[in-house]
Write an enzyme that holds these catalytic residues in place. Structure first.
Site: not given
Length: 522
Positions: A35, A63, A471, A476, A137, A66, A284, A446
């Site tokens: 193309g 496929r 949880f 407390d 390369k 080149t 922060h 917690r």
């Protein structure tokens, strides 16, 4: 050594006709395939087919085009190596001095809906990467171009001196190996979607692939890292346009540091949680104030009121374009950075007086949730997880106490739950009327996070709700929240002592809702 022959074979044909015309004007022979060859001929550029050059036809449905010794020999033979020169002459190998190749769009193809296994496989480019690697390369002698943005630069050098500089060839070769490395990494990951039993077919992508390939390019160096003695830079995925915070336009202010970006992302991601006008203040990497109100100005003032001392020197984010009324209030505070989807002209004028303040305008998709895998480095490895996108639905919320939360309490609990998701664990957030009142972050127990949130509060917590990212292991924490004035609690549940915690809430007259989902943030 002048460039005499170029091989052009591209899928993305952007700019290729003009580039080829400039090469032809320099009397450089152009080889091409398929193309690309057709397009150039139709544009009036003289082209020689690679099949004519090699004496071997394109075959196997394209496929093999080149993959031939005359192509790779022409790329790889060392021009200053006597034995290479001798062998090239013996086998009729002519030099190819310039290669212009870009690859089949494997990434775009892999993202298509309705993709078949055959389509995925046929979009694996073989000849293109092989030519690119051979040329790269031998960069001492061969110029290789894989990015259309380099066409003008290469053509200009050739027009000036009939060759390219060694420095340019080396830089272009590095770009090639970065491109092929990323390309192979994408293929490796996408092939994990293939199933071979009983027949080859595509399946859903695994959440956590067997291999994670990172190809990053440096976008900008930063002022410094977490501390001034640490170097730092912002890297973005190679081959993709910048997104999110990395694509934000800095309108004014000093250069950004590593910590600025960390805090800006924390602010941006929390601001993205809200639909109504919202303001977030980060210090922060933790929210020290967040609010969602009817106007952006009110949201900012309510967020600031949560912890005005910590807000000094903070990082701000808004989920709406900043207007003049909001800017006038924000300008009273010393802030490091502000991120928003826009700033009106009056707001820009107000902020212009604060020369060191960084203003970042987020791109159109800058308030979306992060959906890429999250990575964290440890010595010897990398931790990888999917992002925390867990959102609660009404059907998933369970009232565990005798008292059912009111409509207003439930609305505020939803707000507090969104904020809590963005607070470092252990996280506790008190809120009322769409604004945070006290934030307890990063404590080892917690109950201490509850006490810290109460301590930080600048106003009465009477009638507030409290959100916990995990949880309550004991009653407390709930008892401390009730003592401070909270009337409702939202938490994941899941403790072996849930019954004790629920009983304490009932005794204290609290409403308690379980989400069934945890939001630890470390």
């Amino acid at each position: 050594m002048a460039v005499e022959r170029a091989l052009i074979s591209v899928f993305d044909k952007t700019g290729i006709v003009d580039f080829a015309r400039r090469l032809a004007a320099l009397h450089i022979e152009i080889l091409s395939t398929g193309g690309t060859s057709k397009l150039l001929r139709e544009a009036g550029v003289t082209v020689r087919d690679v099949s004519d050059f090699t004496g071997w036809p394109e075959m196997l449905g394209g496929r093999v085009k080149t993959l031939h010794p005359k192509v790779h020999g022409g790329l790889l033979f060392r021009r200053n190596h006597p034995e290479d020169q001798k062998q090239a002459k013996e086998h009729g190998i002519a030099s190819i001095d310039l290669v212009v190749v870009n690859l089949y769009p494997f990434e775009a193809t892999a993202a298509k809906r309705g993709l078949t296994a055959e389509e995925l496989i046929e979009n694996i480019d073989i000849g293109g990467p092989a030519m690119l690697r051979s040329a790269a390369k031998n960069f001492e002698s061969v110029t290789v171009v894989t990015d259309p943005s380099d066409y003008d630069r290469v053509a200009s050098e050739l027009e000036n001196s009939h060759d390219t500089s060694l420095a340019a060839r080396l830089e272009l070769a590095r770009k090639v190996f970065a491109t092929t490395s990323r390309y192979d990494g994408m293929i490796t990951t996408e092939l994990e979607r293939l199933s071979a039993a009983p027949h080859m077919a595509l399946t859903e992508k695994p959440i956590l692939p067997e291999r994670v390939h990172l190809a990053l390019r440096r976008q900008q160096e930063l002022r410094y890292g977490e501390n001034p003695h640490q170097a730092a830079a912002l890297y973005i995925p190679a081959g993709r346009a910048p997104e999110g915070l990395a694509a934000a336009e800095k309108l004014q202010g000093k250069e950004l540091s590593y910590n600025n970006f960390v805090d800006l992302e924390a602010a941006r991601s929390l601001a993205a949680e809200f639909r109504h006008p919202a303001a977030v203040i980060i210090k922060h990497n933790n929210p020290c104030g967040a609010a969602e109100q009817e106007t952006l100005r009110d949201a900012y003032l309510r967020a600031l009121a949560c912890d005005p001392v910590s807000a000094f020197g903070g990082v701000l984010a808004f989920n709406r374009a900043v207007d003049a009324a909001t800017a006038e209030e924000v300008a009273k505070l010393f802030a490091e950075c502000i991120a928003a989807p826009g700033f009106d002209e009056k707001a820009k004028s107000i902020f212009a007086a604060k020369k060191n303040l960084r203003l970042l305008e987020l791109p159109p998709a800058g308030l979306e949730f992060e959906r890429e895998l999250q990575l964290k480095r440890i010595l010897g490895g990398m931790l990888v997880q999917e992002p925390d996108l867990g959102e609660i639905k009404d059907s998933e919320l369970r009232t565990m106490t005798k008292r059912v939360p009111s409509h207003d309490e439930m609305h505020t609990m939803r707000f507090a739950w969104k904020v809590c998701k963005h607070v470092k664990s252990n996280a506790i957030v008190f809120a009322r009327d769409g604004a945070t009142l006290g934030v307890g972050a990063g404590q080892m127990s917690r109950v201490d996070s509850v006490k810290l949130a109460v301590l930080k509060a600048q106003t009465s917590l009477k009638g507030s709700v409290v959100a916990s990212d995990a949880f309550f292991p004991f009653p407390d924490g709930v008892e401390e929240a009730a003592k401070a004035g909270a009337t409702a609690v939202i938490q994941p549940g899941g403790s072996v002592r849930d019954n004790d915690v629920i009983a304490a809430a009932d005794r204290l007259g609290l409403a308690m809702v379980f989400t069934g989902i945890r939001h630890f943030l470390h």
